[in-house]
Write a protein that holds these residues in place. Structure first.
Motif, PDB file in Angstrom:
ATOM      1  N   ARG A  70       0.697  -1.162  -0.101  1.00 28.70           N
ATOM      2  CA  ARG A  70       0.019   0.031   0.088  1.00 28.70           C
ATOM      3  C   ARG A  70       0.921   1.182  -0.124  1.00 28.70           C
ATOM      4  NH1 ARG A  70      -2.661  -1.161   4.328  1.00 28.70           N
ATOM      5  NH2 ARG A  70      -4.585  -1.938   3.450  1.00 28.70           N
ATOM      6  N   TRP A  71       1.984   1.244   0.953  1.00 24.75           N
ATOM      7  CA  TRP A  71       3.014   2.402   0.894  1.00 24.75           C
ATOM      8  C   TRP A  71       3.426   2.802  -0.513  1.00 24.75           C
ATOM      9  CZ3 TRP A  71       7.565   4.661   0.360  1.00 24.75           C
ATOM     10  CH2 TRP A  71       8.086   5.652   1.111  1.00 24.75           C
ATOM     11  N   LEU A  72       3.827   1.655  -1.145  1.00 25.65           N
ATOM     12  CA  LEU A  72       4.410   1.859  -2.510  1.00 25.65           C
ATOM     13  C   LEU A  72       3.650   2.206  -3.699  1.00 25.65           C
ATOM     14  CD1 LEU A  72       6.713  -1.546  -2.365  1.00 25.65           C
ATOM     15  CD2 LEU A  72       7.763   1.041  -2.337  1.00 25.65           C
ATOM     16  N   ILE A  73       2.524   1.716  -3.436  1.00 19.82           N
ATOM     17  CA  ILE A  73       1.504   2.202  -4.666  1.00 19.82           C
ATOM     18  C   ILE A  73       0.994   3.480  -4.488  1.00 19.82           C
ATOM     19  CG2 ILE A  73      -0.699   1.611  -5.509  1.00 19.82           C
ATOM     20  CD1 ILE A  73       1.321  -0.437  -6.368  1.00 19.82           C
ATOM     21  N   LYS A  74       0.862   3.911  -3.141  1.00 17.46           N
ATOM     22  CA  LYS A  74       0.538   5.370  -2.818  1.00 17.46           C
ATOM     23  C   LYS A  74       1.668   6.332  -3.106  1.00 17.46           C
ATOM     24  CE  LYS A  74      -3.173   4.529   0.544  1.00 17.46           C
ATOM     25  NZ  LYS A  74      -4.383   5.296  -0.273  1.00 17.46           N
ATOM     26  N   HIS A  75       2.971   5.923  -3.446  1.00 22.14           N
ATOM     27  CA  HIS A  75       3.963   6.715  -3.519  1.00 22.14           C
ATOM     28  C   HIS A  75       4.309   6.322  -4.952  1.00 22.14           C
ATOM     29  CE1 HIS A  75       4.257   7.163   0.685  1.00 22.14           C
ATOM     30  NE2 HIS A  75       5.251   8.328   0.344  1.00 22.14           N
ATOM     31  N   ASN A  76       3.583   5.800  -5.832  1.00 19.05           N
ATOM     32  CA  ASN A  76       3.851   5.707  -7.308  1.00 19.05           C
ATOM     33  C   ASN A  76       4.897   4.955  -7.507  1.00 19.05           C
ATOM     34  OD1 ASN A  76       2.593   6.322  -9.747  1.00 19.05           O
ATOM     35  ND2 ASN A  76       4.160   7.902 -10.337  1.00 19.05           N
ATOM     36  N   VAL A  77       5.310   4.072  -6.855  1.00 21.76           N
ATOM     37  CA  VAL A  77       6.411   3.028  -7.103  1.00 21.76           C
ATOM     38  C   VAL A  77       5.813   1.596  -7.554  1.00 21.76           C
ATOM     39  CG1 VAL A  77       8.585   1.800  -6.052  1.00 21.76           C
ATOM     40  CG2 VAL A  77       7.727   4.100  -5.274  1.00 21.76           C
ATOM     41  N   GLN A  78       6.573   1.276  -8.655  1.00 23.39           N
ATOM     42  CA  GLN A  78       6.205  -0.049  -9.328  1.00 23.39           C
ATOM     43  C   GLN A  78       6.805  -1.009  -8.459  1.00 23.39           C
ATOM     44  OE1 GLN A  78       6.903  -0.007 -13.536  1.00 23.39           O
ATOM     45  NE2 GLN A  78       5.981  -1.960 -13.995  1.00 23.39           N
ATOM     46  N   ILE A  79       6.108  -2.192  -8.562  1.00 22.18           N
ATOM     47  CA  ILE A  79       6.827  -3.525  -8.234  1.00 22.18           C
ATOM     48  C   ILE A  79       6.586  -4.551  -8.916  1.00 22.18           C
ATOM     49  CG2 ILE A  79       6.813  -5.126  -6.096  1.00 22.18           C
ATOM     50  CD1 ILE A  79       4.741  -3.127  -4.643  1.00 22.18           C
ATOM     51  N   SER A  80       7.918  -5.010  -9.492  1.00 24.27           N
ATOM     52  CA  SER A  80       7.991  -5.947 -10.427  1.00 24.27           C
ATOM     53  C   SER A  80       8.788  -7.327  -9.937  1.00 24.27           C
ATOM     54  CB  SER A  80       8.750  -5.713 -11.521  1.00 24.27           C
ATOM     55  OG  SER A  80       7.890  -4.477 -12.154  1.00 24.27           O
ATOM     56  N   ILE A  81       8.188  -8.585 -10.087  1.00 23.59           N
ATOM     57  CA  ILE A  81       8.589  -9.678  -9.606  1.00 23.59           C
ATOM     58  C   ILE A  81       9.345 -10.412 -10.785  1.00 23.59           C
ATOM     59  CG2 ILE A  81       8.312 -11.966  -8.242  1.00 23.59           C
ATOM     60  CD1 ILE A  81       6.313 -10.312  -6.530  1.00 23.59           C
ATOM     61  N   LEU A  82      10.541 -10.993 -10.679  1.00 21.76           N
ATOM     62  CA  LEU A  82      10.915 -11.610 -11.920  1.00 21.76           C
ATOM     63  C   LEU A  82      11.082 -13.243 -11.669  1.00 21.76           C
ATOM     64  CD1 LEU A  82      11.429  -8.897 -12.934  1.00 21.76           C
ATOM     65  CD2 LEU A  82      13.696  -9.564 -13.596  1.00 21.76           C
ATOM     66  N   ASN A  83      11.045 -13.989 -12.520  1.00 20.22           N
ATOM     67  CA  ASN A  83      11.153 -15.523 -12.441  1.00 20.22           C
ATOM     68  C   ASN A  83      12.540 -15.918 -12.218  1.00 20.22           C
ATOM     69  OD1 ASN A  83       9.828 -18.093 -11.893  1.00 20.22           O
ATOM     70  ND2 ASN A  83       9.339 -18.342 -14.191  1.00 20.22           N
ATOM     71  N   TRP A  84      12.887 -17.090 -11.781  1.00 13.88           N
ATOM     72  CA  TRP A  84      14.109 -17.603 -12.082  1.00 13.88           C
ATOM     73  C   TRP A  84      14.878 -17.090 -13.230  1.00 13.88           C
ATOM     74  CZ3 TRP A  84      15.834 -21.020 -15.385  1.00 13.88           C
ATOM     75  CH2 TRP A  84      14.756 -21.904 -15.962  1.00 13.88           C
ATOM     76  N   ASP A  85      14.266 -17.273 -14.345  1.00 15.50           N
ATOM     77  CA  ASP A  85      14.825 -17.458 -15.693  1.00 15.50           C
ATOM     78  C   ASP A  85      14.864 -15.765 -16.250  1.00 15.50           C
ATOM     79  OD1 ASP A  85      12.191 -16.973 -16.217  1.00 15.50           O
ATOM     80  OD2 ASP A  85      11.814 -18.613 -17.598  1.00 15.50           O
ATOM     81  N   GLY A  86      14.691 -14.956 -15.484  1.00 13.94           N
ATOM     82  CA  GLY A  86      14.771 -13.709 -15.606  1.00 13.94           C
ATOM     83  C   GLY A  86      13.503 -12.977 -16.422  1.00 13.94           C
ATOM     84  N   LYS A  87      12.367 -13.945 -16.585  1.00 11.93           N
ATOM     85  CA  LYS A  87      11.241 -13.400 -16.957  1.00 11.93           C
ATOM     86  C   LYS A  87      10.310 -12.328 -16.293  1.00 11.93           C
ATOM     87  CE  LYS A  87       8.982 -16.175 -19.936  1.00 11.93           C
ATOM     88  NZ  LYS A  87       7.976 -17.162 -20.441  1.00 11.93           N
ATOM     89  N   LEU A  88       9.492 -11.693 -16.726  1.00  5.56           N
ATOM     90  CA  LEU A  88       8.522 -10.784 -15.736  1.00  5.56           C
ATOM     91  C   LEU A  88       7.570 -11.722 -15.416  1.00  5.56           C
ATOM     92  CD1 LEU A  88       7.972  -7.857 -14.607  1.00  5.56           C
ATOM     93  CD2 LEU A  88       6.542  -7.593 -16.552  1.00  5.56           C
ATOM     94  N   LEU A  89       7.477 -12.125 -13.954  1.00  8.31           N
ATOM     95  CA  LEU A  89       6.430 -12.991 -13.451  1.00  8.31           C
ATOM     96  C   LEU A  89       5.110 -12.003 -13.167  1.00  8.31           C
ATOM     97  CD1 LEU A  89       5.923 -15.676 -12.537  1.00  8.31           C
ATOM     98  CD2 LEU A  89       6.770 -15.188 -10.382  1.00  8.31           C
ATOM     99  N   THR A  90       5.302 -11.084 -12.581  1.00 10.71           N
ATOM    100  CA  THR A  90       3.995 -10.169 -12.142  1.00 10.71           C
ATOM    101  C   THR A  90       4.528  -8.733 -12.069  1.00 10.71           C
ATOM    102  OG1 THR A  90       1.840  -9.977 -11.217  1.00 10.71           O
ATOM    103  CG2 THR A  90       3.877 -10.564  -9.839  1.00 10.71           C
ATOM    104  N   THR A  91       3.509  -7.792 -12.057  1.00  9.89           N
ATOM    105  CA  THR A  91       3.943  -6.670 -11.549  1.00  9.89           C
ATOM    106  C   THR A  91       2.805  -5.865 -11.078  1.00  9.89           C
ATOM    107  OG1 THR A  91       5.022  -4.134 -12.603  1.00  9.89           O
ATOM    108  CG2 THR A  91       3.515  -5.518 -13.835  1.00  9.89           C
ATOM    109  N   MET A  92       3.001  -4.870  -9.938  1.00  8.91           N
ATOM    110  CA  MET A  92       1.824  -4.038  -9.205  1.00  8.91           C
ATOM    111  C   MET A  92       2.309  -2.747  -9.650  1.00  8.91           C
ATOM    112  SD  MET A  92       1.756  -6.316  -5.488  1.00  8.91           S
ATOM    113  CE  MET A  92       3.500  -6.961  -5.685  1.00  8.91           C
ATOM    114  N   LEU A  93       1.104  -2.183 -10.221  1.00  6.42           N
ATOM    115  CA  LEU A  93       1.374  -0.939 -10.755  1.00  6.42           C
ATOM    116  C   LEU A  93       0.390   0.163 -10.106  1.00  6.42           C
ATOM    117  CD1 LEU A  93       1.036  -1.977 -14.442  1.00  6.42           C
ATOM    118  CD2 LEU A  93       2.997  -0.572 -13.664  1.00  6.42           C
TER     119      LEU A  93
END
Length: 327
Positions: A62-85
């Motif tokens: 909640r703190w990060l989203i309210k401060h307009n910071v994106q959260i991206s989680i990468l898989n073991w192989d370097g691919k983008l797994l998910t992102t919170m915008l």
């Protein structure tokens, strides 16, 4: 813009006393970095998580989203797994215009060609740059002329595939033999991941680029799943893949820069049980910093010196404006 990479074991993000407390994961004998960000005073635009385990509290999200910071989680192989915008733009007219353009075959082909024309242009920039030090590089651009004759998206992708093959063939001539790079293997098409260091680095770098494209798409209110060049597929960000095309050269430059300066070592990679190669935390840190450096390089755009990361946003906004007949 600024990336903050968190990797290794034991990542922790939580809020205490209205401040965000972040602890990096452990991946060496050194103590993990710790960061404390006060409300309204965070100089990070995107947090990249490439770790194996850890804790991320709801308050921290909640703190990060309210401060307009994106959260991206990468898989073991370097691919983008998910992102919170951060909250997206709610301009419904923009999405309706996007859907109408997608359904209009002539309009879709026109937009798709523009994406690929821009990609071709930047591919030549990369090869011209490399040819200054590697005279054996010889790039034939005759295939690019076929793009103007393409009548549908399938034909456009066929031309793009031929040009890409030639591009990577010449690109490989600038890669030292010790890196065992023969051709580009896209991990999005192969579940087994990368087989060599260069492909592992490219996969990871393109994932960072995809996350940045998703941020731009989210900001202007477009639908990330409806692309013009790439077909709609379940769970795929087709428009983000479209927008990546003109900017992939930034990742290519970042990879070349690290290899030419010999900053990547064997210890920055690890071989998995299925013989794929992935970045260790040390390698991910080096590549993230280099990609961030290239994203922050400035270019003259419409009379102003602008960072490439902001150009991505501007071009995405221009696409939205074009679709809604604003320009």
């Amino acid at each position: 813009m600024r990336f903050l990479l968190l990797n290794g074991h034991g990542i922790d993000m939580r809020v205490s006393g209205a401040k965000l407390h972040v602890k990096d994961g452990r991946f060496s004998t050194e103590e993990p970095e710790k960061y404390v960000f006060s409300p309204k005073r965070i100089d990070v635009d995107s947090i990249i998580i490439y770790g194996r385990d850890g804790n991320l509290t709801v308050d921290a999200i909640r703190w990060l989203i309210k401060h307009n910071v994106q959260i991206s989680i990468l898989n073991w192989d370097g691919k983008l797994l998910t992102t919170m915008l951060p909250p997206e733009s709610t301009n419904v007219k923009t999405r309706f215009a996007q859907y109408h353009a997608f359904e209009d075959e002539k309009e879709r082909v026109k937009i798709a060609k523009n994406f690929i024309e821009a990609k071709f242009d930047k591919s030549l920039v990369v090869l011209d740059y490399l040819k200054q030090r590697y005279p054996e590089i010889d790039y034939d651009s005759s295939n690019i002329e076929k793009l103007t004759k393409a009548k549908n998206v399938k034909e456009i992708m066929g031309v793009e595939g031929g040009v890409a093959y030639k591009y990577w063939n010449e690109f490989s001539k600038a890669i030292p033999e010790k890196y065992d790079f023969e051709s580009r293997i896209d991990s999005s098409r192969r579940a087994t991941g990368a087989g060599d260091m260069v492909n592992a680095m490219l996969n990871y770098g393109y994932a960072l680029l995809e996350a940045e494209c998703l941020r731009a798409i989210n900001a202007v209110g477009l639908d990330p799943h409806v692309g013009f060049l790439h077909e709609m597929t379940t769970s795929k960000n087709s428009l983000a893949y479209d927008l990546q095309e003109p900017f992939r050269f930034l990742v290519d430059f970042a990879v070349i820069s690290l290899l030419e300066s010999e900053r990547m070592d064997n210890k920055d990679f690890i071989r998995t049980e299925n013989y794929s190669l992935r970045l260790r935390p040390s390698g991910a840190k080096k590549l993230t910093e280099e990609v961030n450096l290239w994203f922050n390089k400035r270019v003259s755009y419409k009379g102003n010196m602008t960072m490439w990361s902001y150009v991505m946003f501007l071009k995405t906004r221009e696409l939205a404006q074009y679709l809604t007949d604003k320009r």
